[in-house]
Motif scaffolding. Structure first.
Motif, PDB file in Angstrom:
ATOM      1  N   GLN A 335       0.855  -1.181   0.000  1.00 29.14           N
ATOM      2  CA  GLN A 335       0.000   0.000   0.000  1.00 29.14           C
ATOM      3  C   GLN A 335       0.891   1.231   0.000  1.00 29.14           C
ATOM      4  OE1 GLN A 335      -2.297  -0.254   3.578  1.00 29.14           O
ATOM      5  NE2 GLN A 335      -0.539  -0.723   4.856  1.00 29.14           N
ATOM      6  N   THR A 336       0.292   2.408  -0.130  1.00 24.17           N
ATOM      7  CA  THR A 336       1.098   3.618  -0.231  1.00 24.17           C
ATOM      8  C   THR A 336       1.637   4.096   1.107  1.00 24.17           C
ATOM      9  OG1 THR A 336      -0.872   5.023  -0.065  1.00 24.17           O
ATOM     10  CG2 THR A 336      -0.132   4.415  -2.282  1.00 24.17           C
ATOM     11  N   ALA A 337       1.173   3.526   2.211  1.00 22.70           N
ATOM     12  CA  ALA A 337       1.671   3.934   3.530  1.00 22.70           C
ATOM     13  C   ALA A 337       3.182   3.801   3.574  1.00 22.70           C
ATOM     14  CB  ALA A 337       1.033   3.086   4.621  1.00 22.70           C
ATOM     15  N   GLY A 338       3.837   4.862   4.031  1.00 24.61           N
ATOM     16  CA  GLY A 338       5.290   4.835   4.110  1.00 24.61           C
ATOM     17  C   GLY A 338       5.974   5.313   2.852  1.00 24.61           C
ATOM     18  N   THR A 339       5.216   5.809   1.884  1.00 24.78           N
ATOM     19  CA  THR A 339       5.816   6.370   0.672  1.00 24.78           C
ATOM     20  C   THR A 339       5.486   7.854   0.600  1.00 24.78           C
ATOM     21  OG1 THR A 339       3.943   6.086  -0.845  1.00 24.78           O
ATOM     22  CG2 THR A 339       5.342   4.163  -0.445  1.00 24.78           C
ATOM     23  N   TRP A 340       6.110   8.550  -0.356  1.00 27.04           N
ATOM     24  CA  TRP A 340       5.887   9.986  -0.486  1.00 27.04           C
ATOM     25  C   TRP A 340       4.430  10.310  -0.797  1.00 27.04           C
ATOM     26  CZ3 TRP A 340       3.899  12.081  -4.927  1.00 27.04           C
ATOM     27  CH2 TRP A 340       3.976  11.322  -6.087  1.00 27.04           C
ATOM     28  N   GLU A 341       3.700   9.357  -1.374  1.00 24.82           N
ATOM     29  CA  GLU A 341       2.302   9.589  -1.708  1.00 24.82           C
ATOM     30  C   GLU A 341       1.410   9.677  -0.462  1.00 24.82           C
ATOM     31  OE1 GLU A 341       1.315   7.265  -5.636  1.00 24.82           O
ATOM     32  OE2 GLU A 341       2.687   6.068  -4.406  1.00 24.82           O
ATOM     33  N   ASP A 342       1.978   9.316   0.681  1.00 23.54           N
ATOM     34  CA  ASP A 342       1.201   9.259   1.916  1.00 23.54           C
ATOM     35  C   ASP A 342       1.945   9.995   3.024  1.00 23.54           C
ATOM     36  OD1 ASP A 342      -1.093   8.242   3.362  1.00 23.54           O
ATOM     37  OD2 ASP A 342       0.298   6.914   4.385  1.00 23.54           O
ATOM     38  N   SER A 343       2.421  11.217   2.705  1.00 20.85           N
ATOM     39  CA  SER A 343       3.277  11.898   3.682  1.00 20.85           C
ATOM     40  C   SER A 343       2.813  13.313   4.005  1.00 20.85           C
ATOM     41  CB  SER A 343       4.722  11.958   3.155  1.00 20.85           C
ATOM     42  OG  SER A 343       4.850  12.924   2.128  1.00 20.85           O
ATOM     43  N   GLU A 344       1.546  13.616   3.787  1.00 19.89           N
ATOM     44  CA  GLU A 344       1.051  14.945   4.128  1.00 19.89           C
ATOM     45  C   GLU A 344       0.841  15.070   5.636  1.00 19.89           C
ATOM     46  OE1 GLU A 344       0.966  17.271   1.911  1.00 19.89           O
ATOM     47  OE2 GLU A 344       1.525  15.853   0.340  1.00 19.89           O
ATOM     48  N   THR A 345       1.175  16.225   6.176  1.00 18.72           N
ATOM     49  CA  THR A 345       1.009  16.463   7.608  1.00 18.72           C
ATOM     50  C   THR A 345      -0.016  17.584   7.843  1.00 18.72           C
ATOM     51  OG1 THR A 345       2.730  18.172   7.823  1.00 18.72           O
ATOM     52  CG2 THR A 345       3.435  15.856   7.916  1.00 18.72           C
ATOM     53  N   PRO A 346      -0.557  17.689   9.057  1.00 17.76           N
ATOM     54  CA  PRO A 346      -1.532  18.744   9.344  1.00 17.76           C
ATOM     55  C   PRO A 346      -0.888  20.125   9.200  1.00 17.76           C
ATOM     56  CG  PRO A 346      -1.463  17.093  11.091  1.00 17.76           C
ATOM     57  CD  PRO A 346      -0.286  16.847  10.228  1.00 17.76           C
ATOM     58  N   PRO A 347      -1.690  21.147   8.984  1.00 17.21           N
ATOM     59  CA  PRO A 347      -1.132  22.512   8.933  1.00 17.21           C
ATOM     60  C   PRO A 347      -0.613  22.930  10.296  1.00 17.21           C
ATOM     61  CG  PRO A 347      -3.523  22.587   8.928  1.00 17.21           C
ATOM     62  CD  PRO A 347      -3.146  21.142   8.754  1.00 17.21           C
ATOM     63  N   LEU A 348       0.368  23.816  10.281  1.00 19.10           N
ATOM     64  CA  LEU A 348       0.946  24.273  11.548  1.00 19.10           C
ATOM     65  C   LEU A 348      -0.096  24.945  12.432  1.00 19.10           C
ATOM     66  CD1 LEU A 348       3.480  24.662  13.267  1.00 19.10           C
ATOM     67  CD2 LEU A 348       3.902  26.794  12.017  1.00 19.10           C
ATOM     68  N   SER A 349      -1.087  25.563  11.828  1.00 21.30           N
ATOM     69  CA  SER A 349      -2.126  26.259  12.604  1.00 21.30           C
ATOM     70  C   SER A 349      -2.942  25.310  13.478  1.00 21.30           C
ATOM     71  CB  SER A 349      -3.066  27.004  11.654  1.00 21.30           C
ATOM     72  OG  SER A 349      -3.682  26.112  10.759  1.00 21.30           O
ATOM     73  N   SER A 350      -2.880  24.008  13.171  1.00 26.35           N
ATOM     74  CA  SER A 350      -3.647  23.039  13.947  1.00 26.35           C
ATOM     75  C   SER A 350      -2.910  22.562  15.182  1.00 26.35           C
ATOM     76  CB  SER A 350      -3.973  21.825  13.072  1.00 26.35           C
ATOM     77  OG  SER A 350      -2.788  21.089  12.761  1.00 26.35           O
ATOM     78  N   TRP A 351      -1.633  22.966  15.308  1.00 29.84           N
ATOM     79  CA  TRP A 351      -0.784  22.438  16.372  1.00 29.84           C
ATOM     80  C   TRP A 351      -0.859  23.324  17.613  1.00 29.84           C
ATOM     81  CZ3 TRP A 351       1.458  17.944  17.179  1.00 29.84           C
ATOM     82  CH2 TRP A 351       2.458  17.827  18.122  1.00 29.84           C
ATOM     83  N   THR A 352      -1.008  22.702  18.758  1.00 31.94           N
ATOM     84  CA  THR A 352      -1.020  23.412  20.033  1.00 31.94           C
ATOM     85  C   THR A 352       0.329  23.211  20.715  1.00 31.94           C
ATOM     86  OG1 THR A 352      -3.388  23.070  20.294  1.00 31.94           O
ATOM     87  CG2 THR A 352      -2.135  23.649  22.268  1.00 31.94           C
ATOM     88  N   PHE A 353       1.067  24.266  20.888  1.00 35.13           N
ATOM     89  CA  PHE A 353       2.378  24.176  21.522  1.00 35.13           C
ATOM     90  C   PHE A 353       2.222  24.149  23.039  1.00 35.13           C
ATOM     91  CE2 PHE A 353       3.258  25.921  17.365  1.00 35.13           C
ATOM     92  CZ  PHE A 353       4.429  25.275  17.008  1.00 35.13           C
ATOM     93  N   GLU A 354       3.036  23.304  23.655  1.00 35.57           N
ATOM     94  CA  GLU A 354       2.968  23.186  25.124  1.00 35.57           C
ATOM     95  C   GLU A 354       3.794  24.285  25.779  1.00 35.57           C
ATOM     96  OE1 GLU A 354       4.213  19.272  26.148  1.00 35.57           O
ATOM     97  OE2 GLU A 354       2.496  18.301  25.204  1.00 35.57           O
TER      98      GLU A 354
END
Length: 354
Positions: A335-354
């Motif tokens: 499957q595509t898991a672990g390849t470049w086709e499956d490597s999108e990450t959430p936008p930085l705006s969604s991240w809560t910094f501790e």
């Protein structure tokens, strides 16, 4: 022949034009190989001018880094002695390792959070017995964490002198762009060979636009171009290639027909099929460094010989016609898991910094 040097990326890293992938020595390709034999192989590679060594903390896990760490000082000493003796061997070893993939109880995990990364870096430094890693890759992109968060911590590691250059493995064009905006990426490592060419449409052009070097892993089709279908007969039950779609019986038979055409062309060129496959990659540009893995000195010597093979544009096109998409049966992975086709990450705006 002397192994030429290339600039990898635009931040100053210089490596041998062909590297040595060390994974098969310890992990994935059957049982771990005898340590004395692997040490001899590494010594031979460096003395021959193959100074770009590629490992990861997940290979073993940890045992491949330990293998390199045990004898890295000896490799450096051997190189300097050969240089002083007039052998022309370069004294510098360029060491690349990776973080971000864990393996436990038969299951893989992907990690890109700052705390994990920092602990992984410290562990790799200790196992390798060095103070600074030349090229440090995120082995696979963690889709749960914005790539900017991961890159920010990597940038800190550069500033602290723990790593010199940053790389990503199997990253998509958009992920590469977002990462590069935080800190320059020196190299992208992706599977690239005459039968794995999906990166050519977007990933390679993105790297070249941004001045990022390209490291091609599995340039021999995970060993397929060393012997075709018959190589599968010798694989142990522990060899992960037995699980890959291209090595399954139906696909394998069809792929072997393609290999026979490649083999016939190699015979006409006076080289081996594996040398032909490597030569094809060397003709892609001076920003490309393939890292074939091997556990045998004779195979290493053969791989180095690929650097002297010259292919005309007509021969390149002929070879590509044999390995075109319709001629290759089965995917790179199940499957595509672990390849470049499956490597999108959430936008930085969604991240809560501790």
């Amino acid at each position: 022949m002397a192994v030429r040097r290339i600039k990898l990326g635009s931040q100053g890293l210089e490596v041998s034009a062909q590297g040595l992938g060390c994974m098969s020595m310890s992990f994935g390709y059957g049982p771990p190989k005898p340590e004395p034999d692997m040490i001899n192989l590494i010594h031979h590679a460096v003395a021959a001018g193959v100074t770009f060594l590629d490992t990861s903390d997940v290979y073993g896990p940890h045992t491949n880094e330990i293998l390199l760490g045990k004898k890295l000082d000896d490799v450096m000493l051997l190189s300097m002695q050969a240089l002083q003796a007039g052998g022309g061997v370069r004294e510098k070893v360029e060491l690349a390792t990776k973080f971000g993939v864990s393996f436990s109880d038969g299951r893989f995990g992907i990690h890109g959070d700052p705390a994990y990364m920092r602990a992984a870096c410290e562990g790799s430094l200790k196992r390798l017995g060095i103070e600074c890693i030349d090229l440090y890759y995120q082995h696979r992109v963690d889709k749960k964490i914005p790539i900017e968060v991961t890159m920010s911590e990597l940038k800190k590691l550069v500033e602290e002198g723990k790593i010199k250059y940053i790389g990503l493995s199997e990253a998509s064009p958009s992920t590469i762009r977002r990462a590069h905006a935080v800190h320059p990426i020196t190299a992208i490592q992706s599977e690239w060979s005459i039968w794995s060419r999906d990166v050519e449409e977007e990933v390679i052009p993105t790297c070249r636009e941004l001045g990022i070097g390209i490291v091609a892993y599995s340039p021999l089709g995970r060993g397929f171009f060393s012997g075709g279908a018959k190589m599968v007969e010798s694989l142990s039950e522990q060899d992960f290639r037995k699980l890959l779609p291209r090595f399954q019986p139906g696909n394998l038979d069809k792929n072997d027909q393609m290999f026979k055409r490649v083999s016939a062309m190699a015979t006409r060129k006076g080289c081996t099929p594996s040398q032909l496959a490597l030569a094809w990659l060397h003709h892609q540009g001076n920003d490309v460094c393939p890292i074939p893995g091997t556990t045998k000195i004779e195979n290493l010597n053969q791989n180095i010989g690929a650097l002297s093979i010259v292919l005309t544009p007509q021969e390149m096109a002929e070879l590509e016609s044999y390995t075109a998409a319709g001629e290759v049966h089965g995917g790179r992975y199940a499957q595509t898991a672990g390849t470049w086709e499956d490597s999108e990450t959430p936008p930085l705006s969604s991240w809560t910094f501790e």
